[in-house]
Every structure is written in C-alpha cells, then in structure tokens.
Design an enzyme around this catalytic site. Structure first.
Site, short mmCIF file in Angstrom:
data_model
loop_
_atom_site.label_atom_id
_atom_site.label_comp_id
_atom_site.label_asym_id
_atom_site.label_seq_id
_atom_site.Cartn_x
_atom_site.Cartn_y
_atom_site.Cartn_z
N GLU A 176 12.78 -66.04 -51.40
CA GLU A 176 13.09 -65.04 -50.36
C GLU A 176 12.58 -63.63 -50.68
O GLU A 176 13.31 -62.65 -50.53
CB GLU A 176 14.60 -65.00 -50.11
CG GLU A 176 15.17 -66.36 -49.72
CD GLU A 176 16.64 -66.33 -49.35
OE1 GLU A 176 17.33 -65.32 -49.63
OE2 GLU A 176 17.11 -67.33 -48.76
N GLU A 287 15.30 -76.78 -47.88
CA GLU A 287 16.74 -76.57 -47.64
C GLU A 287 17.13 -76.91 -46.21
O GLU A 287 17.85 -76.17 -45.55
CB GLU A 287 17.11 -75.10 -47.92
CG GLU A 287 16.69 -74.59 -49.26
CD GLU A 287 17.13 -73.16 -49.56
OE1 GLU A 287 17.97 -72.61 -48.84
OE2 GLU A 287 16.60 -72.58 -50.53
C1 XIL Z 1 23.69 -70.83 -50.58
C2 XIL Z 1 24.69 -71.89 -51.03
O1 XIL Z 1 24.56 -72.99 -50.18
C3 XIL Z 1 26.09 -71.32 -50.98
O2 XIL Z 1 27.02 -72.25 -51.53
C4 XIL Z 1 26.18 -70.01 -51.75
O3 XIL Z 1 27.44 -69.43 -51.57
C5 XIL Z 1 25.10 -69.03 -51.28
O4 XIL Z 1 23.83 -69.64 -51.36
N1 XIL Z 1 18.91 -69.81 -49.08
C6 XIL Z 1 18.88 -70.22 -50.39
C7 XIL Z 1 20.05 -70.90 -50.98
O5 XIL Z 1 17.82 -70.11 -51.02
O6 XIL Z 1 20.18 -70.66 -52.35
C8 XIL Z 1 21.34 -70.51 -50.27
O7 XIL Z 1 22.38 -71.32 -50.79
C9 XIL Z 1 21.18 -70.69 -48.78
C10 XIL Z 1 20.08 -69.83 -48.24
#
Ligand code: XIL
Length: 381
Positions: A176, A287
């Site tokens: 990100e 994701e």
């Molecule tokens: C999220 C997790 O799913 C949560 O449990 C945590 O509280 C915050 O992070 N993008 C990403 C992930 O790269 O690491 C994030 O995961 C969701 C958005």
C-alpha cells in the site's frame, strides 16, 4: 466435504486463504491474546486523535474469543493449498525491539502449513500500518534518523529471510505505498513514516534487501483499488516500470481485490492484469473478498442488508465470473495465485471495516463454516 476448492483450480493457480492466528490457537493462548488486546485498546482510546473530516468514531470493545475449535481451521487445512497470515507476519507482531523478534505467530502458521502440505506466503515486510512505534523513534523522544531506520529495516528483512527463506514462496515486500490522493508514493502527510524518514527510495531498497534475504521467493508490490481506480492503476504502473528500469528485483504486482457486489466490472480487472503483464510482470490476487456493501462514504454507509438467496446467488455469479477471468490469465502464464482474505464470514475483517460493527458477508463460507452458493458455483467452473 468431498469437494475441494484448490483441486478444482490446480491446473491454473493456487487458491489461498488468509488465516487469522486465533483459529490456530488453543483456549489459553486465545485468553492471553484477549487480555493483551484489552490493554492495547485502552491505550488506543487514550491516544486516539480523530482525523479531520472523519465522522464520530465508535469504539468497538474487544470481545472474548470463541472457545474450542472453529470451523475455519478444518477449512484452512483442506480447501486451500496456499496460506498467509492475516496479521501474524506484520512487523508490529514480529519486530518487538531493535534486537527482539517474536516468531510465535509465523512459526505456528508454518507448522500448520507443513502438516497440511501447503505453501506459505509472507505478508508483509514494509507497510505504513501495523509497524511498531519504536522503529520510527530514536529512543530520546525524537524521530529515528534515516541511517538508524534504514539499518533497522535491513536487519528486519535479513532476519526474517534467514529464518524463513526456504519456506516462503512469495513475499509482499511493500504494501500500500501508493497514495489515494495523487497516486504517487504515499508520503509522511499521508501516514507513511517510512517515506517521511527514508525518502522515496525506500521502496527500491526494500526490494533489493528482500532479494538478498529471500533469493528464491517471488517479490510482490501489493496494493488496493488498482482494479477500481484508473489513476491509481496508472500510478502503480509508473512506479513498477521505473523500478524495472532501475533494475530493482520486483517480479509481481499484487492486487488486493477488496471489491464489492457491484464494482468493478470484470473488464476493469482484465485491463488491470493486462497493464502489468505488458511490463513482463506476473500478477497475483492477494486479499480477495466481495463485500455486500457499495460504500460511498463513511457518513452515509449503505443500510444493513439481508444476506438472502437473491444476494447469495448474485455473489456466487460474481465470484464465478471473476474466477473465470483469472483462469484465462493463468492460461497465459500471467496470473499465479488467488488468495481470499479469510475463510468464514464470521471472521472477516469486513465486519469492522469500513464501518465498525457492521457485519458483512464477503467470503465463500458462512458464519457457521457452511459453503455459500459462491463456493458451489466455483466448483462448477
Ligand atoms: C487487516 C486484517 O484483516 C485485520 O484483522 C487487521 O485488524 C487490519 O488489517 N489490506 C491489507 C491487510 O494489506 O493487511 C489488511 O488486513 C486489510 C487491508
């Protein structure tokens, strides 16, 4: 269940899932984590400063974890051939102090993956979120210097690589890093303390160190909304193109693919994959989830909806169309992995994001771990 998701796609791509550490823990370990969370939460509430323009923030108190085995564990073991930690491999969970590492979470997942003959990826080495506070500090009340932070980051990447390089097939090296405001590198004003202290070449450096630390793993630059926002997609294109021209060892773009029931259309996903493939890069989906909500803004979140048959069928159709598109790019040797961000709807991060406390239904298994229509539909592909 005799129907196995990953087997259905094994000639195309690996099918992975993000595993929440708590599904692998026993009750005592969960209780210990719950107590820690309660303490963190109190600390967070004490220090919370709302960002300008944000609506009033409703704090959701941590709740005790369920006891006993959860359906996610069995599903994680049987339905997927690739695993990633939802949180346990993030820097704040591993890098506890300048010379202090805690590998409990990553080790627990690796053991599980080995027992079940699965591959594992690492998420993530550098991110503006879930980084430990100490790393940006000099220990005397000021900011860490550039040299200090660089040394710490390199030490981190090397230490993680030394321990896991033979076990990790791919690594989200930087996560990100593109700003949603101007689609160039996220800077200090946009919450990246990495950029703030190290300057713009931290991304190149992280990849160069990651190559040394994980010489045989695929190295991924991962981000969200690339398939949704044209400007951001182009911003990523410029960034990786420049990296390749400078000889930086990035080989894959990770599309997070947190999408919703309407957006984006499949044609935009195709355009995105093709754009990065045109640079000779591979693409993975890191994701994926398909939210029931088409959020426009924080202040006017969509009304809570019923997850009725009409919705579940629509979601199934959407999953199927998108996986069908993935198969086409896998056949061209572009798309390598598809990872879902969770297993059951009960455990999804979307139950708290972007609207705290609003439950969602974005995954393939329902709250009880039963396959949803989307799962059945994917098995028909
Ligand atoms: C999220 C997790 O799913 C949560 O449990 C945590 O509280 C915050 O992070 N993008 C990403 C992930 O790269 O690491 C994030 O995961 C969701 C958005």
């Amino acid at each position: 269940m005799s129907k196995i998701l990953y087997e259905n796609f094994k000639d195309y791509f690996r099918v992975g899932a993000a595993v929440s550490g708590i599904i692998l823990m026993n009750d005592a370990e969960r209780e210990e984590l719950f107590q820690k969370r309660k303490a963190w939460f109190e600390e967070f509430k004490k220090n919370f400063k709302p960002q300008p323009g944000m609506p009033e923030f409703k704090f959701t108190e941590p709740e005790p974890f369920p006891k006993g085995e959860m359906p996610d564990k069995q599903l994680a073991a049987t339905q997927f051939n690739l695993l990633v930690a939802e949180n346990e491999c993030k820097m704040s969970n591993v890098y506890r102090g300048p010379d202090q590492f805690d590998f409990t979470g990553p080790d627990r997942l690796l053991k599980f993956a080995r027992e079940n003959n699965q591959d594992m990826r690492w998420h993530t080495l550098v991110w503006h979120n879930q980084s430990p506070k100490w790393i940006f500090e000099d220990g005397k009340g000021g900011k860490a210097s550039k040299e200090q932070l660089e040394e710490r980051l390199k030490h981190y990447i090397m230490t993680v690589g030394a321990r896991y390089k033979d076990d990790i097939c791919s690594v989200d090296v930087v996560n990100e890093c593109i700003s949603d405001k101007n689609f160039i590198l996220r800077d200090g004003a946009d919450r990246s303390q990495w950029f703030d202290i190290l300057g713009p070449d931290y991304v190149d450096k992280a990849f160069i160190w990651a190559k040394e630390a994980f010489p045989n793993s695929s190295l991924v630059l991962n981000d969200y909304n690339l398939e949704i926002i044209e400007g951001k997609r182009q911003g990523m294109y410029k960034l990786v193109k420049g990296m390749l021209e400078r000889g930086v060892p990035v080989d894959t773009v990770g599309l997070q693919m947190h999408i919703n029931i309407q957006n984006p259309p499949v044609s935009e996903i195709e355009k995105t994959i093709e754009l990065y493939a045109s640079l000779g890069l591979k693409v993975i989906v890191t994701e994926m989830d398909i939210s029931a909500y088409v959020d426009k803004d924080f202040e006017h979140p969509d009304p809570r909806r019923e997850y009725d048959k009409a919705f579940l069928d629509e979601q199934a159709e959407r999953y199927a169309q998108i996986f069908d598109c993935f198969k086409r790019y896998a056949k061209q040797d572009i798309l390598k992995d598809v990872i879902l961000w969770g297993i059951t709807d009960r455990m999804t991060w979307k139950n708290n994001f972007p609207v705290p406390g609003r439950t969602d239904s974005p995954l393939l298994f329902d709250n009880e771990g039963k396959p949803k229509p989307a799962f059945d539909k994917l098995l028909e592909l």
